[in-house]
Design a protein around this motif. Structure first.
Motif, PDB file in Angstrom:
ATOM      1  N   TYR A 133       9.876-111.896 -50.905  1.00 39.66           N
ATOM      2  CA  TYR A 133       9.621-112.314 -49.519  1.00 39.66           C
ATOM      3  C   TYR A 133      10.778-111.912 -48.610  1.00 39.66           C
ATOM      4  O   TYR A 133      10.568-111.487 -47.472  1.00 39.66           O
ATOM      5  CB  TYR A 133       9.403-113.827 -49.457  1.00 39.66           C
ATOM      6  CG  TYR A 133       9.220-114.342 -48.045  1.00 39.66           C
ATOM      7  CD1 TYR A 133       7.988-114.277 -47.402  1.00 39.66           C
ATOM      8  CD2 TYR A 133      10.301-114.879 -47.336  1.00 39.66           C
ATOM      9  CE1 TYR A 133       7.824-114.733 -46.106  1.00 39.66           C
ATOM     10  CE2 TYR A 133      10.145-115.336 -46.050  1.00 39.66           C
ATOM     11  CZ  TYR A 133       8.901-115.269 -45.430  1.00 39.66           C
ATOM     12  OH  TYR A 133       8.749-115.713 -44.129  1.00 39.66           O
ATOM     13  N   ARG A 134      11.997-112.016 -49.112  1.00 37.36           N
ATOM     14  CA  ARG A 134      13.176-111.647 -48.318  1.00 37.36           C
ATOM     15  C   ARG A 134      13.366-110.138 -48.233  1.00 37.36           C
ATOM     16  O   ARG A 134      14.238-109.671 -47.503  1.00 37.36           O
ATOM     17  CB  ARG A 134      14.433-112.289 -48.923  1.00 37.36           C
ATOM     18  CG  ARG A 134      14.491-113.793 -48.835  1.00 37.36           C
ATOM     19  CD  ARG A 134      15.873-114.298 -49.202  1.00 37.36           C
ATOM     20  NE  ARG A 134      16.215-113.950 -50.575  1.00 37.36           N
ATOM     21  CZ  ARG A 134      16.029-114.750 -51.622  1.00 37.36           C
ATOM     22  NH1 ARG A 134      15.470-115.936 -51.454  1.00 37.36           N
ATOM     23  NH2 ARG A 134      16.378-114.372 -52.832  1.00 37.36           N
ATOM     24  N   GLY A 135      12.575-109.372 -48.989  1.00 33.13           N
ATOM     25  CA  GLY A 135      12.720-107.929 -48.981  1.00 33.13           C
ATOM     26  C   GLY A 135      13.670-107.402 -50.031  1.00 33.13           C
ATOM     27  O   GLY A 135      14.011-106.220 -50.020  1.00 33.13           O
ATOM     28  N   GLU A 136      14.100-108.248 -50.971  1.00 33.88           N
ATOM     29  CA  GLU A 136      14.992-107.817 -52.054  1.00 33.88           C
ATOM     30  C   GLU A 136      14.111-107.333 -53.203  1.00 33.88           C
ATOM     31  O   GLU A 136      13.768-108.093 -54.116  1.00 33.88           O
ATOM     32  CB  GLU A 136      15.894-108.970 -52.477  1.00 33.88           C
ATOM     33  CG  GLU A 136      16.783-109.478 -51.348  1.00 33.88           C
ATOM     34  CD  GLU A 136      17.476-110.785 -51.682  1.00 33.88           C
ATOM     35  OE1 GLU A 136      17.344-111.243 -52.845  1.00 33.88           O
ATOM     36  OE2 GLU A 136      18.129-111.366 -50.806  1.00 33.88           O
ATOM     37  N   GLN A 137      13.752-106.055 -53.155  1.00 33.12           N
ATOM     38  CA  GLN A 137      12.756-105.501 -54.071  1.00 33.12           C
ATOM     39  C   GLN A 137      13.337-104.280 -54.777  1.00 33.12           C
ATOM     40  O   GLN A 137      13.601-103.262 -54.142  1.00 33.12           O
ATOM     41  CB  GLN A 137      11.495-105.122 -53.280  1.00 33.12           C
ATOM     42  CG  GLN A 137      10.894-106.298 -52.525  1.00 33.12           C
ATOM     43  CD  GLN A 137      10.001-105.869 -51.380  1.00 33.12           C
ATOM     44  OE1 GLN A 137       9.783-104.690 -51.148  1.00 33.12           O
ATOM     45  NE2 GLN A 137       9.492-106.834 -50.631  1.00 33.12           N
ATOM     46  N   PRO A 138      13.559-104.354 -56.096  1.00 31.39           N
ATOM     47  CA  PRO A 138      14.121-103.210 -56.828  1.00 31.39           C
ATOM     48  C   PRO A 138      13.121-102.062 -56.888  1.00 31.39           C
ATOM     49  O   PRO A 138      11.908-102.264 -56.854  1.00 31.39           O
ATOM     50  CB  PRO A 138      14.397-103.787 -58.222  1.00 31.39           C
ATOM     51  CG  PRO A 138      13.423-104.919 -58.357  1.00 31.39           C
ATOM     52  CD  PRO A 138      13.279-105.506 -56.976  1.00 31.39           C
ATOM     53  N   LEU A 139      13.659-100.842 -56.987  1.00 35.37           N
ATOM     54  CA  LEU A 139      12.811 -99.659 -57.091  1.00 35.37           C
ATOM     55  C   LEU A 139      12.193 -99.602 -58.484  1.00 35.37           C
ATOM     56  O   LEU A 139      12.899 -99.576 -59.486  1.00 35.37           O
ATOM     57  CB  LEU A 139      13.634 -98.403 -56.825  1.00 35.37           C
ATOM     58  CG  LEU A 139      12.856 -97.078 -56.810  1.00 35.37           C
ATOM     59  CD1 LEU A 139      11.851 -97.064 -55.672  1.00 35.37           C
ATOM     60  CD2 LEU A 139      13.811 -95.902 -56.700  1.00 35.37           C
ATOM     61  N   LYS A 140      10.848 -99.582 -58.541  1.00 37.65           N
ATOM     62  CA  LYS A 140      10.142 -99.561 -59.816  1.00 37.65           C
ATOM     63  C   LYS A 140       9.174 -98.381 -59.863  1.00 37.65           C
ATOM     64  O   LYS A 140       8.886 -97.756 -58.850  1.00 37.65           O
ATOM     65  CB  LYS A 140       9.383-100.875 -60.034  1.00 37.65           C
ATOM     66  CG  LYS A 140      10.293-102.076 -60.261  1.00 37.65           C
ATOM     67  CD  LYS A 140       9.490-103.297 -60.674  1.00 37.65           C
ATOM     68  CE  LYS A 140      10.405-104.456 -61.014  1.00 37.65           C
ATOM     69  NZ  LYS A 140       9.621-105.635 -61.460  1.00 37.65           N
ATOM     70  N   PHE A 141       8.659 -98.139 -61.075  1.00 35.54           N
ATOM     71  CA  PHE A 141       7.648 -97.105 -61.342  1.00 35.54           C
ATOM     72  C   PHE A 141       8.200 -95.689 -61.181  1.00 35.54           C
ATOM     73  O   PHE A 141       7.448 -94.718 -61.257  1.00 35.54           O
ATOM     74  CB  PHE A 141       6.412 -97.271 -60.451  1.00 35.54           C
ATOM     75  CG  PHE A 141       5.764 -98.621 -60.535  1.00 35.54           C
ATOM     76  CD1 PHE A 141       5.695 -99.291 -61.744  1.00 35.54           C
ATOM     77  CD2 PHE A 141       5.214 -99.214 -59.417  1.00 35.54           C
ATOM     78  CE1 PHE A 141       5.091-100.537 -61.833  1.00 35.54           C
ATOM     79  CE2 PHE A 141       4.602-100.453 -59.499  1.00 35.54           C
ATOM     80  CZ  PHE A 141       4.546-101.130 -60.710  1.00 35.54           C
ATOM     81  N   ALA A 142       9.482 -95.530 -60.924  1.00 34.18           N
ATOM     82  CA  ALA A 142      10.049 -94.185 -60.759  1.00 34.18           C
ATOM     83  C   ALA A 142      10.269 -93.540 -62.125  1.00 34.18           C
ATOM     84  O   ALA A 142      10.565 -94.218 -63.113  1.00 34.18           O
ATOM     85  CB  ALA A 142      11.367 -94.251 -59.996  1.00 34.18           C
TER      86      ALA A 142
END
Length: 490
Positions: free
Chosen positions: A35-44
């Protein structure tokens, strides 16, 4: 002072409830971070993550926040009407306002939408016996245990928080309230030492001075109420965020790839074909060349130089990349988020070209139904909150009436002033009373009372005008012509 058997039972309850609370916190913390926008990069891919992962570690195209905020902004409590009463309960709303819940309730609703649940706590205020303290609590700090086979009858509740180097806990039971404390966990190196720390740093009754511990619970029920979001019959409630996380990760990766393509391939690129692989001299300590090694072509690729070995070296060129391929897929992904969460597309995409009022209402139908579902489930919990307020004030009969009453919410549907006025006028013409119309207009019960008082004073100052207005409302045009649709009587 409680005997050893009571203390042992209370400590056992605290440990079991805390263990379940800690287990829940994994998902709760994850959803709050998204919700705060702290989202790790995934699926790369491994290659992409190796060369570009750190570049985008702090980037997110945060749709989770929009999905969570969209229903909360339409959840506004206007009052509660006890069973058998014709008007809302003014005293309940006085306590609501005195505790600042017109604002804090939005935090409670947002917590439930994001974390699948939130809590409301009611307790008496020794400094003001007429105004109990009501607070909304986060899902990471509270937990409620129910009687077997029931989703409403509460057996116990735990509230836990950190204060400096200590954890504080309050155990709420129907007949008593315990207060405990323990040190924050110490980092240990071995399993045996961890067990020693657990024994030494366990929960202990808090020293309350002259205040008893445990103290009696005068309300006779557990004073913590759980607000469930999208509950299920035999499973945990569902967060509105949980279904967005995977698509949010995909959108973030697509943006990262788009930025990389823009950086590397947005302009025509040149490539060397057929040349021998470049070599780098190897020097000794005196600076003399003692050998050579081939240049790392992967580093050249990272530096945006394509070097292809072979005979007959030559220079070639390819055109710039088409970045619309990424933006089109991102738009489709955001459309999926809108459909799955019943969030209007114009909230996410931002396109509103020549939409009529009816088309806009139709586009928001899914969101309106989503809000009404939350009004139903949150309203059930809030009725119990208001009942607890009455119990804290010592009024059991009123508590029963509030449990059987119903909540008054602001309209979940957004309309223009012209549309709303036209609809209310039609309802007035078929006989709906003024107070009902004022409520549908969005006025709170307190504002309606003030408005009725203003009308009464106006009528006292101008009785002839009041009579003329009343006659004009009850009759059609004097010439007998039919009244136009939506036109007010003269």
């Amino acid at each position: 002072m409680a005997d050893e058997q009571q203390l042992s039972r209370a400590l056992n309850l605290v440990e079991i409830l805390e263990k379940e609370l800690v287990t829940r916190c994994t998902d709760i913390d994850k959803y709050k971070a998204y919700y705060r926008g702290e989202q790790p990069l995934k699926f790369a891919s491994d290659e992409f993550r190796k060369y570009h992962g750190q570049r985008y570690k702090d980037f997110s195209d945060n749709w989770v926040q929009v999905v969570a905020d969209s229903p909360v902004e339409r959840l506004t409590v206007n009052g509660i009407k006890p069973y058998g009463d014709d008007t809302s309960d003014a005293e309940s709303m006085r306590v609501w306002q005195a505790n600042g819940l017109d604002a804090d309730s939005q935090l409670g609703f947002l917590g439930a939408v994001t974390s699948a649940r939130s809590y409301a706590l009611v307790w008496g205020d020794p400094d003001d016996e007429e105004t109990p303290v009501v607070t909304f609590e986060d899902a990471s700090s509270c937990i409620v245990a129910y009687e077997p086979g029931s989703r409403r009858r509460r057996r116990a509740a735990l509230r836990r928080w950190q204060d400096g180097d200590k954890y504080m806990a309050v155990l709420y039971l129907p007949d008593e309230v315990w207060k405990f404390e323990r040190p924050v966990e110490r980092r240990t190196k071995t399993e045996d030492m961890a067990e020693v720390d657990m024994l030494l740093d366990g929960w202990l009754p808090r020293d309350m001075g002259e205040e008893p511990n445990p103290q009696p619970n005068p309300m006779g029920v557990v004073p913590v109420v759980e607000l469930l979001n999208r509950p299920l019959l035999v499973d945990d409630p569902i967060s509105d965020v949980s279904g967005v996380v995977a698509m949010q990760d995909a959108v973030n990766l697509l943006w990262a790839q788009l930025f990389t393509a823009s950086d590397y391939a947005a302009f025509p690129q040149r490539v060397v074909l057929g040349a021998e692989r470049p070599m780098i001299p190897i020097l000794d300590k005196q600076g003399n060349v003692v050998g050579e090694k081939p240049l790392d072509l992967e580093k050249l690729a990272a530096d945006r130089i394509a070097f292809i070995t072979g005979e007959n070296a030559k220079i070639a060129e390819w055109t710039a990349a088409n970045l619309e391929a990424y933006t089109n897929v991102i738009e489709v992904a955001v459309g999926h988020i809108a459909a799955q969460t019943r969030t209007p597309q114009h909230y996410l995409i931002g396109r509103m070209a020549n939409l009529s009022a009816d088309a806009l209402l139709a586009a928001e139908t899914g969101l309106v139904k989503r809000v009404e579902e939350k009004q139903l489930w949150y309203g059930q919990a809030l009725r119990e909150v208001f009942a607890l307020v009455a119990l804290a004030q010592g009024d059991e009969e009123k508590a029963k009436a509030l449990r059987s009453g119903y909540m008054l919410w602001a309209d979940a549907e957004s309309r223009s002033q012209a549309q709303l006025a036209d609809a209310l006028l039609k309802l007035k013409q078929i006989g709906f009373p003024f107070q009902f119309l004022a409520q549908r207009y969005g006025l709170t019960p307190a504002e309606i009372v003030d408005l009725l008082a203003m009308i009464e004073r106006e009528n006292e100052l101008d009785p002839l005008g009041a009579a003329a207005r009343l006659m004009g409302q009850d009759s059609g045009p004097a010439d007998g012509t039919p009244q136009a649709d939506g036109e007010a009587a003269a």
